[in-house]
Design a protein around this motif. Structure first.
Motif, PDB file in Angstrom:
ATOM      1  N   PRO A  31      69.993 127.006 -20.764  1.00 55.22           N
ATOM      2  CA  PRO A  31      69.151 126.704 -19.609  1.00 55.22           C
ATOM      3  C   PRO A  31      68.054 127.748 -19.421  1.00 55.22           C
ATOM      4  O   PRO A  31      68.275 128.937 -19.600  1.00 55.22           O
ATOM      5  CB  PRO A  31      70.131 126.745 -18.431  1.00 55.22           C
ATOM      6  N   LEU A  33      65.707 127.018 -16.627  1.00 50.00           N
ATOM      7  CA  LEU A  33      65.503 126.895 -15.184  1.00 50.00           C
ATOM      8  C   LEU A  33      66.767 127.213 -14.410  1.00 50.00           C
ATOM      9  O   LEU A  33      67.875 126.994 -14.898  1.00 50.00           O
ATOM     10  CB  LEU A  33      65.110 125.463 -14.819  1.00 50.00           C
ATOM     11  N   SER A  34      66.598 127.646 -13.168  1.00 56.52           N
ATOM     12  CA  SER A  34      67.722 127.739 -12.237  1.00 56.52           C
ATOM     13  C   SER A  34      67.851 126.395 -11.521  1.00 56.52           C
ATOM     14  O   SER A  34      66.919 125.576 -11.545  1.00 56.52           O
ATOM     15  CB  SER A  34      67.479 128.845 -11.212  1.00 56.52           C
ATOM     16  N   ALA A  35      68.969 126.176 -10.864  1.00 61.97           N
ATOM     17  CA  ALA A  35      69.158 124.943 -10.097  1.00 61.97           C
ATOM     18  C   ALA A  35      68.128 124.840  -8.978  1.00 61.97           C
ATOM     19  O   ALA A  35      67.662 123.738  -8.652  1.00 61.97           O
ATOM     20  CB  ALA A  35      70.571 124.886  -9.539  1.00 61.97           C
ATOM     21  N   ALA A  38      64.845 123.731 -10.504  1.00 59.82           N
ATOM     22  CA  ALA A  38      64.978 122.310 -10.838  1.00 59.82           C
ATOM     23  C   ALA A  38      64.874 121.449  -9.588  1.00 59.82           C
ATOM     24  O   ALA A  38      64.282 120.361  -9.618  1.00 59.82           O
ATOM     25  CB  ALA A  38      66.297 122.061 -11.548  1.00 59.82           C
ATOM     26  N   VAL A  61      75.432 121.516 -11.060  1.00 57.33           N
ATOM     27  CA  VAL A  61      75.043 121.852 -12.422  1.00 57.33           C
ATOM     28  C   VAL A  61      76.209 121.538 -13.345  1.00 57.33           C
ATOM     29  O   VAL A  61      77.351 121.901 -13.078  1.00 57.33           O
ATOM     30  CB  VAL A  61      74.657 123.352 -12.537  1.00 57.33           C
ATOM     31  N   ASN A  64      73.738 122.123 -19.135  1.00 66.91           N
ATOM     32  CA  ASN A  64      72.310 122.404 -18.968  1.00 66.91           C
ATOM     33  C   ASN A  64      71.571 121.296 -18.209  1.00 66.91           C
ATOM     34  O   ASN A  64      70.370 121.126 -18.358  1.00 66.91           O
ATOM     35  CB  ASN A  64      71.638 122.672 -20.323  1.00 66.91           C
ATOM     36  N   VAL A  66      71.133 119.565 -14.191  1.00 67.47           N
ATOM     37  CA  VAL A  66      71.445 119.610 -12.767  1.00 67.47           C
ATOM     38  C   VAL A  66      71.223 118.219 -12.181  1.00 67.47           C
ATOM     39  O   VAL A  66      70.232 117.558 -12.481  1.00 67.47           O
ATOM     40  CB  VAL A  66      70.639 120.698 -12.011  1.00 67.47           C
ATOM     41  N   LEU A  90      67.752 121.484 -17.664  1.00 68.36           N
ATOM     42  CA  LEU A  90      67.434 122.890 -17.415  1.00 68.36           C
ATOM     43  C   LEU A  90      66.889 123.588 -18.656  1.00 68.36           C
ATOM     44  O   LEU A  90      66.346 124.683 -18.559  1.00 68.36           O
ATOM     45  CB  LEU A  90      68.673 123.636 -16.910  1.00 68.36           C
ATOM     46  N   GLN A  93      63.186 121.531 -19.073  1.00 69.28           N
ATOM     47  CA  GLN A  93      62.489 121.581 -17.787  1.00 69.28           C
ATOM     48  C   GLN A  93      61.889 120.231 -17.415  1.00 69.28           C
ATOM     49  O   GLN A  93      60.854 120.154 -16.765  1.00 69.28           O
ATOM     50  CB  GLN A  93      61.417 122.676 -17.792  1.00 69.28           C
TER      51      GLN A  93
END
Length: 179
Positions: A31, A33-35, A38, A61, A64, A66, A90, A93
């Motif tokens: 991953p 991105l963070s949640a 996202a 999550v 990978n 969310v 994630l 993206q």
């Protein structure tokens, strides 16, 4: 459709041209991105394709990907019947899924009335709780009827519960335990 060598299945409503579903696949990898990032991507995407005033009401999550539930929020009232579910990869993206059938079937202009005060509704919680969050909402009951309700996310000794108190008659309309 194909975008940047990736295939997406998209369903669009015949009436109004509303995007109903999008489905694709997640890429393998770590991953990026963070949640939270996202979630912002999901809200922006939803807004850009016609779902306005959407806020994140739940996310989870899994590896990978969310999964994000967005609900329409107007005048600080969460409209749960208008739920839109978005899936974000994630790693790439990208939005890789969307499901908006509930929104398409339920979204109408509403004017919910909160006759009972929030403190009156909270009094139904008893004494052995810690309120994690409370909100004004519109929910759909199992009978299909929509009601204005106060949502209390409550931590008790045996877990976290969601209580929905009818804002018209001060009765607990629905209870769910977080599993």
């Amino acid at each position: 459709i194909e975008v940047d060598d990736k295939t997406f299945n998209v369903q669009i409503s015949k009436l109004g041209g509303l995007v109903m579903t999008i489905s694709s696949y997640a890429e393998g990898g770590d991953p990026i991105l963070s949640a939270e990032q996202a979630s912002e991507i999901a809200k922006t995407f939803a807004n850009n394709i016609g779902f306005e005033n959407m806020e994140v009401v739940w996310k989870e999550v899994n590896q990978n990907v969310v999964y994000i539930n967005l609900a329409s929020v107007v005048n600080d009232v969460i409209y749960y019947p208008d739920l839109v579910k978005v899936k974000v990869d994630l790693t790439s993206q990208e939005i890789i899924g969307l499901e908006a059938v509930n929104y398409a079937l339920n979204h109408v202009e509403r004017n919910p009335e909160f006759i009972v005060s929030e403190s009156e509704a909270e009094s139904l919680m008893g004494f052995d709780y810690n309120i994690l969050k409370n909100s004004r909402t519109v929910i759909r009951l199992d009978s299909g009827i929509e009601i204005a309700a106060y949502e209390f996310i409550v931590e008790r000794i045996d877990g976290v519960y969601f209580y929905y108190v009818n804002a018209e008659n001060n009765q607990i309309a629905k209870t769910m335990k977080l599993v």
